[in-house]
Design a protein around this motif. Structure first.
Motif, short mmCIF file in Angstrom:
data_model
loop_
_atom_site.label_atom_id
_atom_site.label_comp_id
_atom_site.label_asym_id
_atom_site.label_seq_id
_atom_site.Cartn_x
_atom_site.Cartn_y
_atom_site.Cartn_z
N PHE A 1 0.82 -1.11 -0.03
CA PHE A 1 0.05 -0.18 -0.17
C PHE A 1 0.96 1.19 -0.13
N VAL A 2 0.74 2.11 -0.98
CA VAL A 2 1.43 3.22 -1.14
C VAL A 2 0.68 4.46 -0.70
N LEU A 3 1.06 4.96 0.38
CA LEU A 3 0.39 6.51 0.65
C LEU A 3 0.89 7.53 -0.18
N THR A 4 -0.11 8.36 -0.69
CA THR A 4 0.08 9.24 -1.80
C THR A 4 -1.27 10.11 -1.93
N HIS A 5 -0.83 11.36 -2.28
CA HIS A 5 -1.80 12.45 -2.57
C HIS A 5 -2.49 12.15 -3.78
N PHE B 1 -0.03 -3.03 -6.66
CA PHE B 1 0.37 -2.14 -5.65
C PHE B 1 -1.11 -1.26 -5.53
N ALA B 2 -1.50 -0.92 -4.01
CA ALA B 2 -2.76 -0.11 -4.02
C ALA B 2 -2.19 1.49 -3.48
N PHE B 3 -2.86 2.32 -4.14
CA PHE B 3 -2.38 3.65 -3.74
C PHE B 3 -3.60 4.02 -2.94
N GLU C 1 -4.47 5.90 8.42
CA GLU C 1 -5.25 5.07 9.30
C GLU C 1 -5.92 3.99 8.21
N SER C 2 -6.23 4.71 7.03
CA SER C 2 -7.08 4.02 5.83
C SER C 2 -5.90 2.97 5.39
N ALA C 3 -4.81 3.53 5.13
CA ALA C 3 -3.81 2.47 4.83
C ALA C 3 -3.62 1.19 5.58
#
Lengths: 205, 192
Positions: free
Chosen positions: B77-81, B94-96, B102-104
């Motif tokens: 899981f990739v945290l991104t805007h 991969f999931a963005f 918290e969601s990730a």
């Protein structure tokens, strides 16, 4: 000639004091926590003219670090912070060379500690310390600024860091202002105990 | 298991990368592991159920072709805007995640079974998780080098003190593996 060594306690996030360190509060807010592992050790207590304490692996590591020291170098701020708490019989029991801009008469204390104030730079303090230490080691006790100067000048042989399981969040960083060249170290010993992990490194010169 | 583990390689002076995002040799041990280090790495591979990383770490990995032959074949899981238009080779699954840590974490936990969620960097993501009290365990692979500059792992924490407990120390040939339990984790507050 002996080695030039650093032996110091550090939080996992790299601080040797908590925030807002001052002459009155040398270790900063919450920084005493960095030295808690020492207070009950027989070897530490002995140097501080206190009775009792435990003899365990941590105490041995500490004793070994002190045993071969013939002279100490420190910065003026560290001296100013420690002068009063160290009292008449400071825990060094060797000549101590204080790097400073402000001259002061040499202080002769009980128990073998003397404080000489060196105003012509770290190289001068280093030479005087080596002469005083003879075959024994020179220990660069602190603060961060003085240790960093010795690191940048390539004068250190060995560093032992006692890593305390703690994130302080802020304070004085030990490894700061080092410039951008990599300094390679060699891990020579790792000793782990519940309260602290002792990491010893040799510097490749 | 099902711990949330922060797992990072770090120089003795606290950097997880050198200037300009260079590796600084911090992952050399990973690519040629031996002795006790090989065991630590193997254990990491066995216990990792999902990985969370930040966008910058993803971009750097993508640039270096790092997801091809990725040893960690787990949900990532990739945290991104903003979701990237093109996904790097090897990162197709991969999931963005655009709606925060918290969601990730929730999505990662739903994917792990009984394995661990590993927060693998960068510094910014690590700091967010630590500040939110969401990290149960910290694994630092301490590399004997002073880089002098780069990306500091533990910076801007602004949390006051976080107490840890040293749970394992392994001396490898070229790296020291330090494992800590976070005592003030929000998740595990009542653990003995």
């Amino acid at each position: 000639m002996g080695k030039v060594t650093v032996d110091i306690s550090m939080s996992l996030d790299g601080f040797i004091t908590g925030p807002n360190a001052s002459v009155e509060l040398g270790l900063g807010a919450g920084g005493e926590r960095l030295h808690e592992w020492l207070y009950n050790l027989a070897s530490w207590r002995e140097r501080h003219s206190l009775a009792g304490g435990e003899t365990n692996r941590d105490a041995e590591v500490l004793d070994e670090a002190f045993r071969n020291v013939g002279a100490v170098i420190m910065g003026r701020r560290m001296f100013d912070t420690g002068e009063e708490p160290w009292g008449d019989n400071p825990p060094f029991h060797t000549p101590v060379f204080v790097v400073t801009h402000h001259p002061r008469e040499t202080l002769v204390k009980e128990g073998g500690t003397t404080f000489a104030f060196v105003t012509d730079g770290i190289e001068s303090a280093f030479q005087q310390a080596q002469a005083a230490a003879g075959d024994k080691d020179v220990s660069v006790a602190g603060g961060a600024n003085v240790i960093q100067q010795f690191l940048r000048a390539g004068l250190l042989d060995e560093i032992q860091i006692h890593i305390v399981p703690l994130l302080l969040g802020d304070g004085i960083r030990l490894f700061d202002h080092l410039g951008t060249g990599h300094i390679e170290l060699e891990s020579t010993r790792v000793i782990s105990s519940p309260d602290v992990t002792h990491l010893k490194f040799r510097l490749r010169k | 298991m099902r711990k949330v583990v922060l797992d990072m390689s770090m120089s003795l002076d606290g950097f997880i990368a050198g200037p300009n995002d260079e590796d600084g040799g911090l992952h050399d041990y990973f690519f040629s592991p031996s002795g006790a280090t090989a065991e630590v790495i193997e254990e990491g591979l066995q216990t990792t159920g999902a990985i969370i990383v930040g966008r910058r770490a993803y971009d750097i990995g993508a640039q270096q072709g790092g997801f091809v032959d990725n040893p960690y074949q787990v949900p990532t899981f990739v945290l991104t805007h903003a979701v990237p238009e093109q996904v790097a080779e090897g990162a197709e699954a991969f999931a963005f995640v655009t709606d925060g840590i918290e969601s990730a974490l929730q999505q990662a936990q739903a994917a792990v079974g009984d394995k661990n969620v590993v927060v693998g960097g960068g510094a910014n993501v690590a700091q967010q998780f630590l500040q939110a009290g969401l990290i149960d365990e910290i694994q630092i692979h301490l590399v004997p080098v002073l880089l002098g500059d780069g990306m500091r792992l533990f910076d801007h924490l602004g949390t006051g003190q976080i107490e840890l407990e040293s749970t394992r120390v392994v001396q490898g040939p070229a790296v020291t593996h330090l494992q800590f339990r976070v005592l003030s984790s929000r998740r595990g507050a009542t653990r003995p």
